[in-house]
Every structure is written in C-alpha cells, then in structure tokens.
Design an enzyme around this catalytic site. Structure first.
Site, PDB file in Angstrom:
ATOM      1  N   ASP A 278      41.437  47.407  39.217  1.00  0.00           N
ATOM      2  CA  ASP A 278      42.499  47.021  40.157  1.00  0.00           C
ATOM      3  C   ASP A 278      42.870  48.165  41.106  1.00  0.00           C
ATOM      4  OD1 ASP A 278      44.327  45.303  41.268  1.00  0.00           O
ATOM      5  OD2 ASP A 278      45.911  45.767  39.836  1.00  0.00           O
TER       6      ASP A 278
ATOM      7  N   SER B 182      39.035  37.143  38.888  1.00  0.00           N
ATOM      8  CA  SER B 182      39.756  36.284  37.939  1.00  0.00           C
ATOM      9  C   SER B 182      39.808  34.850  38.450  1.00  0.00           C
ATOM     10  CB  SER B 182      41.187  36.808  37.747  1.00  0.00           C
ATOM     11  OG  SER B 182      41.982  36.484  38.864  1.00  0.00           O
ATOM     12  N   THR B 183      40.141  33.929  37.554  1.00  0.00           N
ATOM     13  CA  THR B 183      40.258  32.520  37.980  1.00  0.00           C
ATOM     14  C   THR B 183      41.415  32.367  38.974  1.00  0.00           C
ATOM     15  OG1 THR B 183      41.493  32.161  35.919  1.00  0.00           O
ATOM     16  CG2 THR B 183      39.236  31.365  35.955  1.00  0.00           C
TER      17      THR B 183
ATOM     18  N   ASN C  65      42.019  34.680  41.317  1.00  0.00           N
ATOM     19  CA  ASN C  65      41.683  35.367  42.577  1.00  0.00           C
ATOM     20  C   ASN C  65      41.220  34.412  43.689  1.00  0.00           C
ATOM     21  OD1 ASN C  65      40.458  38.372  40.894  1.00  0.00           O
ATOM     22  ND2 ASN C  65      42.431  38.019  41.886  1.00  0.00           N
TER      23      ASN C  65
ATOM     24  N   ARG D 277      43.634  49.960  32.513  1.00  0.00           N
ATOM     25  CA  ARG D 277      44.083  49.324  33.765  1.00  0.00           C
ATOM     26  C   ARG D 277      44.560  50.387  34.739  1.00  0.00           C
ATOM     27  NH1 ARG D 277      46.709  43.671  35.405  1.00  0.00           N
ATOM     28  NH2 ARG D 277      46.459  44.050  37.622  1.00  0.00           N
TER      29      ARG D 277
ATOM     30  N   VAL E 170      48.333  42.351  31.798  1.00  0.00           N
ATOM     31  CA  VAL E 170      46.915  42.085  31.490  1.00  0.00           C
ATOM     32  C   VAL E 170      46.281  41.061  32.425  1.00  0.00           C
ATOM     33  CG1 VAL E 170      46.872  42.815  29.077  1.00  0.00           C
ATOM     34  CG2 VAL E 170      47.563  40.498  29.624  1.00  0.00           C
TER      35      VAL E 170
HETATM   36  C1  IPE Z   1      43.231  41.531  38.115  1.00  0.00           C
HETATM   37  O1  IPE Z   1      43.742  42.101  39.261  1.00  0.00           O
HETATM   38  C2  IPE Z   1      41.905  40.886  38.383  1.00  0.00           C
HETATM   39  C3  IPE Z   1      40.812  41.782  38.703  1.00  0.00           C
HETATM   40  C4  IPE Z   1      40.874  43.067  38.777  1.00  0.00           C
HETATM   41  C5  IPE Z   1      39.550  41.138  38.916  1.00  0.00           C
HETATM   42  P1  IPE Z   1      44.733  41.304  40.226  1.00  0.00           P
HETATM   43  O2  IPE Z   1      45.002  42.184  41.380  1.00  0.00           O
HETATM   44  O3  IPE Z   1      44.186  39.955  40.537  1.00  0.00           O
HETATM   45  O4  IPE Z   1      46.008  41.117  39.294  1.00  0.00           O
HETATM   46  P2  IPE Z   1      47.520  40.848  39.651  1.00  0.00           P
HETATM   47  O5  IPE Z   1      47.538  39.708  40.628  1.00  0.00           O
HETATM   48  O6  IPE Z   1      48.054  42.099  40.273  1.00  0.00           O
HETATM   49  O7  IPE Z   1      48.181  40.546  38.354  1.00  0.00           O
HETATM   50  C1  IPE Z   2      40.938  44.624  42.533  1.00  0.00           C
HETATM   51  O1  IPE Z   2      41.602  45.185  43.596  1.00  0.00           O
HETATM   52  C2  IPE Z   2      39.778  43.778  42.947  1.00  0.00           C
HETATM   53  C3  IPE Z   2      39.913  42.357  42.608  1.00  0.00           C
HETATM   54  C4  IPE Z   2      40.992  41.774  42.155  1.00  0.00           C
HETATM   55  C5  IPE Z   2      38.744  41.559  42.790  1.00  0.00           C
HETATM   56  P1  IPE Z   2      42.724  44.408  44.378  1.00  0.00           P
HETATM   57  O2  IPE Z   2      42.084  43.671  45.517  1.00  0.00           O
HETATM   58  O3  IPE Z   2      43.523  43.537  43.468  1.00  0.00           O
HETATM   59  O4  IPE Z   2      43.607  45.585  44.924  1.00  0.00           O
HETATM   60  P2  IPE Z   2      45.178  45.612  45.080  1.00  0.00           P
HETATM   61  O5  IPE Z   2      45.767  45.228  43.755  1.00  0.00           O
HETATM   62  O6  IPE Z   2      45.505  44.620  46.138  1.00  0.00           O
HETATM   63  O7  IPE Z   2      45.491  47.004  45.463  1.00  0.00           O
HETATM   64 MG    MG Z   3      45.240  43.822  42.394  1.00  0.00          MG
END
Ligand code: IPE
Ligand code: IPE
Ligand code: MG
Length: 265
Positions: free
Chosen positions: A45, A90-91, A93, A213, A220
């Site tokens: 993340d 993730s599902t 995303n 994380r 999580v």
């Molecule tokens: C978790 O990160 C999913 C992945 C890293 C693939 P997110 O950025 O989607 O999580 P939230 O929305 O902050 O909880």
């Molecule tokens: C994680 O980085 C990648 C995926 C969730 C696929 P993010 O895109 O969630 O990055 P932030 O959380 O917006 O910084």
């Molecule tokens: Mg993120």
C-alpha cells in the site's frame, strides 16, 4: 544555479543510497537466519501517496512499487523465506476510476512479461489467489502462463493476491463445502477447521507468520482473514515504493523479537 541545485540533489540521493546500504549491512548482522518466518504476507500500500507527494502521477507510484516487489522477492530468495504472498488487487479495488484499474491490470501483465524468465530461473513458483476468472482476459492469461511455466519450481513461492478478498474466499470455500454436502459426500459434523482450510484458495500454503503493511494504515483491508488468526503484524509509515532492503530487514528483526504464544503460555 539550476544545474547546481540538480547536482546537490543527485549528490544527496547518492549519499542516501550509500548510507542506506551501510544501514542494511548493520541490520543484516542483527538478523538471526535460523529464526526467519516461513511465510511473509505484504499489503503493498501507499503507491498513490508516494507519487502524489512528489507531484507525480499515481501510475509512477505503482511502477516504483514493482521495484520494491522485485527487491523483496530477491531478499526472500537469498534468506530462504519460502512463501511470499502479496496483495496486488483487492475485490474492492474495482471501485477505483476505470483508468487506474486498467493501469493496474496492464502493470500486472508487464510485471509477468518482464520478470517471468528471471523468476523461473531462480526457482520461484508463481501462484495466484483470488477470483481470477473475473480478471480481464489479457491479465488472466499471463497469470495462468506464469503459473504453468513455474509449476514445478520449489525454491520459493510467490503468491499474488489478485481480485482477492478474505470474505470472498471464505464464501467461496463455504460454497464448495455446501456443494459436497448437497451431493451427500459430506456430513455437517465432518466440517472442521481443518476441512474448511482445505477448501481455501491455497490450501497447501502455511498461514503467514508475518503480515507487513506499509503506508501507515492500521487495518487489514479484507486480506487473508482466515489465515491471519495468529499472524504477527508489522506496520510502518513508509510507503510501499520506499519499502526496500532496510525496511524489510527491520520488519524481520521486529518479528524475531516477538514471543508467539498461540494462546498458550
Ligand atoms: C489494500 O490497499 C489493497 C492492496 C494493497 C491491493 P487499499 O489501498 O485498497 O486499502 P484501503 O482502501 O486503504 O483500506
Ligand atoms: C496500493 O497503493 C496499490 C493497490 C491498492 C493496487 P494505493 O494505490 O492504494 O496507494 P494509496 O493508498 O492511494 O497511497
Ligand atoms: Mg491504498
């Protein structure tokens, strides 16, 4: 003047790299190689924030994140960590703007195209967990290709969570078990934790010992809900694209300073 500024900046990055390597060398000395986790899981993340802070498009954050993945896979291979599970999509995303979803799928395709030969050469078995059949076919086909090519490798497993959700995984396992019961192949009394576990996406993999994380969120986000019952958590504010050797070593050392009790004494 501008040129001078650039030179100072380059010099700073160069020094930072040298100091980083020095810090990593010190950390390596602290690492007990006989007490490493067997399975590390990472929620990759903070790519977006990393880019935004630099005034760059989010796409470049995702690209820089791929470099971190490369570094961590190399370290796992070197240290003998057997399983690395990474949360790539993730599902939930799919809620992101269509262009970002497309970009992430394209990057997945690109990652496999660029890395597969090297991963295979190094003895890495590539696997994926999630509702893979819902991925765009171009990305899906590439994932299937990677899994087929590396199926017989056994040095390390790189398990990529794609269109993955922990609740979805539990629902999918429940459906399979219900189907067996409906066909009369299973009695409800036979449903135990072990049997349930056998119907998860990657039944043969051990539960993660350590979940990392980055990027400062303390949640999580629907990752491996069943499997993390007794996993040790490591949170850091460092964004995933900045998570390199030093950060990974810090996480491993933190893990080694814990006493795992599993409910016992
Ligand atoms: C978790 O990160 C999913 C992945 C890293 C693939 P997110 O950025 O989607 O999580 P939230 O929305 O902050 O909880
Ligand atoms: C994680 O980085 C990648 C995926 C969730 C696929 P993010 O895109 O969630 O990055 P932030 O959380 O917006 O910084
Ligand atoms: Mg993120």
């Amino acid at each position: 003047m501008k040129k001078q500024g650039r030179q100072v900046l380059m010099g700073f990055f160069y020094l930072e790299k040298i100091f980083g390597k020095q810090r990593a060398r010190k950390l390596r000395k602290k690492l007990d190689r006989s007490r490493l986790p067997k399975h590390v899981a990472i929620i990759m993340d903070g790519n977006g924030r990393w880019a935004q802070r630099r005034g760059l498009p989010r796409a470049l954050g995702h690209r820089a994140g791929m470099e971190s993945l490369r570094t961590v896979v190399e370290l796992c291979l070197e240290l003998g960590i057997q399983v690395l599970t990474v949360y790539a999509f993730s599902t939930e995303n799919w809620k992101r703007p269509q262009e970002e979803v497309k970009l992430l799928m394209d990057l997945l395709h690109e990652y496999i195209q660029n890395e597969l030969d090297e991963l295979h050469h190094q003895g890495v078995q590539v696997r994926a967990v999630g509702r893979l059949n819902e991925l765009p076919s171009r990305a899906w086909q590439e994932v299937v290709r990677a899994m087929k090519v590396t199926a017989a490798n056994s040095k390390m497993t790189l398990n990529i969570a794609l269109n993955y959700g922990g609740r979805g995984e539990i629902v999918d396992a429940t459906r399979r078990i219900a189907e067996l019961a409906r066909k009369g192949k299973l009695h409800p009394e036979e449903i135990t934790e072990n049997l349930f576990q056998e119907h998860l996406y990657a039944a043969d993999l051990p539960d993660p010992d350590l979940l990392i994380r980055p990027a400062g969120e303390l949640r999580v986000s629907n990752f491996l809900l069943w499997q993390i019952a007794y996993t040790e958590f490591y949170f850091t504010r460092v964004n995933w694209p900045d998570f390199r050797e030093e950060e990974f070593l810090l996480a491993l050392i933190s893990y080694q300073n814990r006493k795992r009790r599993f409910g016992g004494l």
